[in-house]
Enzyme design. Structure first.
Site, mmCIF file in Angstrom:
data_model
loop_
_atom_site.group_PDB
_atom_site.id
_atom_site.type_symbol
_atom_site.label_atom_id
_atom_site.label_comp_id
_atom_site.label_asym_id
_atom_site.label_seq_id
_atom_site.Cartn_x
_atom_site.Cartn_y
_atom_site.Cartn_z
ATOM 1 N N HIS A 15 -9.349 -6.394 2.719
ATOM 2 C CA HIS A 15 -9.554 -6.696 4.139
ATOM 3 C C HIS A 15 -10.074 -5.455 4.866
ATOM 4 O O HIS A 15 -10.290 -4.394 4.260
ATOM 5 C CB HIS A 15 -8.275 -7.248 4.766
ATOM 6 C CG HIS A 15 -7.086 -6.340 4.696
ATOM 7 N ND1 HIS A 15 -7.069 -5.087 5.261
ATOM 8 C CD2 HIS A 15 -5.864 -6.505 4.113
ATOM 9 C CE1 HIS A 15 -5.895 -4.526 5.046
ATOM 10 N NE2 HIS A 15 -5.151 -5.356 4.341
ATOM 11 N N HIS A 18 -8.630 -1.923 4.368
ATOM 12 C CA HIS A 18 -9.090 -1.206 3.177
ATOM 13 C C HIS A 18 -10.455 -0.578 3.430
ATOM 14 O O HIS A 18 -10.733 0.546 3.004
ATOM 15 C CB HIS A 18 -9.185 -2.155 1.977
ATOM 16 C CG HIS A 18 -7.888 -2.826 1.629
ATOM 17 N ND1 HIS A 18 -7.720 -4.189 1.684
ATOM 18 C CD2 HIS A 18 -6.687 -2.321 1.257
ATOM 19 C CE1 HIS A 18 -6.478 -4.491 1.336
ATOM 20 N NE2 HIS A 18 -5.829 -3.377 1.078
ATOM 21 N N CYS A 122 12.911 -4.957 -1.221
ATOM 22 C CA CYS A 122 11.818 -5.700 -0.572
ATOM 23 C C CYS A 122 10.625 -5.707 -1.510
ATOM 24 O O CYS A 122 10.084 -4.652 -1.830
ATOM 25 C CB CYS A 122 11.427 -5.077 0.764
ATOM 26 S SG CYS A 122 9.961 -5.908 1.456
ATOM 27 N N CYS A 125 7.386 -4.284 0.110
ATOM 28 C CA CYS A 125 7.243 -2.819 0.108
ATOM 29 C C CYS A 125 7.404 -2.244 -1.293
ATOM 30 O O CYS A 125 7.090 -1.084 -1.511
ATOM 31 C CB CYS A 125 8.315 -2.158 0.972
ATOM 32 S SG CYS A 125 8.282 -2.632 2.694
ATOM 33 N N CYS A 134 13.652 -6.168 6.218
ATOM 34 C CA CYS A 134 12.698 -5.102 5.892
ATOM 35 C C CYS A 134 12.194 -4.428 7.162
ATOM 36 O O CYS A 134 11.709 -5.101 8.063
ATOM 37 C CB CYS A 134 11.523 -5.701 5.126
ATOM 38 S SG CYS A 134 10.097 -4.593 5.097
ATOM 39 N N HIS A 138 8.337 -7.380 6.535
ATOM 40 C CA HIS A 138 8.123 -8.455 5.557
ATOM 41 C C HIS A 138 9.143 -9.576 5.767
ATOM 42 O O HIS A 138 10.327 -9.312 5.984
ATOM 43 C CB HIS A 138 8.212 -7.899 4.129
ATOM 44 C CG HIS A 138 7.060 -7.001 3.792
ATOM 45 N ND1 HIS A 138 7.205 -5.650 3.605
ATOM 46 C CD2 HIS A 138 5.737 -7.284 3.649
ATOM 47 C CE1 HIS A 138 6.007 -5.118 3.341
ATOM 48 N NE2 HIS A 138 5.112 -6.080 3.370
ATOM 49 N N LYS A 288 -1.509 -8.384 13.353
ATOM 50 C CA LYS A 288 -1.465 -7.712 12.064
ATOM 51 C C LYS A 288 -2.388 -8.455 11.084
ATOM 52 O O LYS A 288 -2.445 -9.682 11.088
ATOM 53 C CB LYS A 288 -0.007 -7.765 11.571
ATOM 54 C CG LYS A 288 0.294 -6.884 10.394
ATOM 55 C CD LYS A 288 1.795 -6.854 10.123
ATOM 56 C CE LYS A 288 2.035 -6.208 8.759
ATOM 57 N NZ LYS A 288 3.441 -6.018 8.437
ATOM 58 N N LYS A 291 -3.415 -12.962 5.505
ATOM 59 C CA LYS A 291 -4.324 -13.945 4.909
ATOM 60 C C LYS A 291 -4.928 -14.856 5.970
ATOM 61 O O LYS A 291 -6.071 -15.271 5.864
ATOM 62 C CB LYS A 291 -3.581 -14.780 3.867
ATOM 63 C CG LYS A 291 -3.548 -14.079 2.520
ATOM 64 C CD LYS A 291 -2.922 -14.966 1.458
ATOM 65 C CE LYS A 291 -2.714 -14.161 0.180
ATOM 66 N NZ LYS A 291 -1.486 -14.502 -0.512
HETATM 67 ZN ZN LIG Z 1 9.019 -4.764 3.140
#
Ligand SMILES: [Zn+2]
Length: 470
Positions: A15, A18, A122, A125, A134, A138, A288, A291
């Site tokens: 995405h 990156h 998690c 992570c 988390c 997450h 954020k 997907k």
């Molecule tokens: Zn996490």
């Protein structure tokens, strides 16, 4: 200079976040190469992440297939984003990676011990937390894990790490990140778990040497790539002899790079990196990246719609050194049209047109320098936006110079002097822009090449009417 990006896990396609890190690293690599310095620019993919295993299970495909497909999509950013990386390491496919991880593991053997461990894990992570939820946001509930693991004596390296960062031998930028790392180290370091059960990893990953029921913790495995990718002479050249070894990364993985990784290297008796640059995050349309961001966060779709210059320029010109940045297509279009089409494109087009109208295309001798372009200093501070602004100051100064000197009102000698200065400025821009916008820079260079210029052609199309969504 040895420049690396982090190697992302490949549970999905790349995405825009990156793309940010890759383009920043690419600018550094191109800038230093242009100055005649030897550069190795390395990126890759973290194939051994447990997240890849879970994504493959969810998609109902073999892990190998999912990892191969997504890693190819990351490596495939090279063309669309004009990246100049010298090597792309895949941790499940590189011929030297596994042996390199085993070698580092064995070299740290004096700091490894087994301990029964219970904690909340998690998967997002790939790390343990004392309690949920988390802290990185997450959604999936933390898993209670109880097993016998290998531990690394991180606690032993507290003073050495603190001294490393305080002395600047490991330079961390921006300074707020350096302070964050120091605070973490000086609050006291606990030993860390560096393996997990092979069963929990579904048999994916690198087995612990001598203990095949355990696999090497994926972070250990992934961090090692900065060294394991360097085989044979490359290891001596880029890890032992090189004075500047710089890791680029997002703020979420700083602890791994600035604390765990140097400690692993100290324990193994390896040379250390010299610099760490931490960027903040992108959001897309105020959210954020996930997907559901779809094409709006897909760098290849954005390049298809708007061209590589517009995408790179947004990433470099709009993203500050500190602070999260929100991406929208409207902002990308506005920035590209104002700077590329109106600013740079107009400048070059006016200059070439005037050289043809007044001087029959013949380039007069170079005139005065219009402006200094202090890119070095900005890039030494990893300030990509300031560097982009510095280059743009020359575009703006040249456009002001046209208005000030009005070559069309000058006698021939005045036209030659003004256009000599302006063609020289355009040629300087082509050189200075190359690290930022290699494609656009090549077009500018071609437009003002030779003793007699080619006919003027538009360099940039206006984007305000195009879009990814439709
Ligand atoms: Zn996490």
């Amino acid at each position: 200079m040895y420049i690396t990006t982090t190697i992302p896990y490949v549970n999905a396609r790349p995405h825009l976040g990156h793309a940010l890190e890759l383009v920043q690293a690419d600018v550094l690599a191109r800038h230093h190469r242009r100055r005649g310095e030897p550069v190795r620019f390395q990126t890759g993919s973290d194939d051994n992440s447990l997240k890849n295993v879970l994504a493959a299970e969810a998609a109902g495909v073999p892990v190998r297939e999912l990892v191969d497909r997504n890693a190819a999509a990351f490596e495939g950013l090279r063309g669309p984003l004009d990246l100049s990386f010298d090597s792309f390491i895949r941790t499940s496919a590189h011929p030297g990676h596994r042996a390199g991880v085993e070698r580092i593991w064995e070299a740290t053997g004096h700091d490894l011990y087994q301990r029964h461990y219970e904690g909340l894990y998690c998967v997002g992570c790939e790390q343990f937390y004392p309690e949920g939820p988390c802290p990185d946001g997450h959604d999936a509930p933390l898993q209670r894990v109880s097993e016998q693991n290998w531990f690394f004596r991180l606690s032993r390296y507290q003073d050495a790490l603190s001294e490393l960062v305080r002395s600047g031998r490991l330079r961390i930028e921006p300074v707020a990140r350096r302070n964050e790392v120091l605070a973490f180290i000086e609050a006291g370091l606990d030993d860390i778990s560096v393996s997990r059960s092979a069963a929990r990893a579904r048999g994916w990953g690198i087995p612990v040497p001598g203990d095949p029921d355990q696999v090497v913790y994926v972070w250990w495995d992934a961090l090692a790539n900065y060294v394991t990718a360097l085989q044979g002479d490359d290891y001596d050249r880029w890890w032992v002899s090189e004075r500047r070894k710089v890791h680029l990364m997002g703020k979420g993985v700083i602890r791994f790079h600035a604390v765990y990784w140097p400690a692993m290297l100290l324990s193994a008796g390896e040379p250390l990196p010299t610099g760490i640059f931490v960027h903040d995050y992108l959001t897309v349309n105020g959210r954020k990246i996930s997907k559901s961001s779809g094409d709006a966060a897909d760098p290849v779709a954005l390049v298809d719609a708007y061209g590589v210059d517009a995408v790179r320029w947004w990433l470099l010109r709009e993203v500050p050194r500190v602070g999260d940045t929100d991406f929208t297509e409207e902002r990308l279009v506005a920035r590209a049209d104002e700077d590329l089409a109106n600013g740079l494109g107009n400048l070059v087009n006016r200059v070439v047109t005037m050289v043809h109208r007044f001087l029959d295309g013949h380039v007069p001798p170079a005139g005065e320098e219009l402006a200094e372009v202090p890119v070095d200093e900005a890039l030494a501070a990893f300030d990509f936006r300031r560097a982009a602004v510095a280059v743009w100051a020359l575009v703006e100064e040249a456009n002001r110079y046209v208005e000030r000197t009005r070559p069309w009102r000058q006698p021939r000698a005045g036209q030659e002097a003004a256009l000599g200065t302006l063609v020289h400025a355009c040629r300087t821009l082509a050189v200075q822009l190359e690290p930022f916008l290699p494609t656009a820079a090549a077009r500018v260079a071609a437009a003002v090449a030779g003793e007699r210029l080619p006919r003027p052609e538009p360099l940039f199309r206006r984007l305000a009417t195009t879009g990814v969504a439709g």
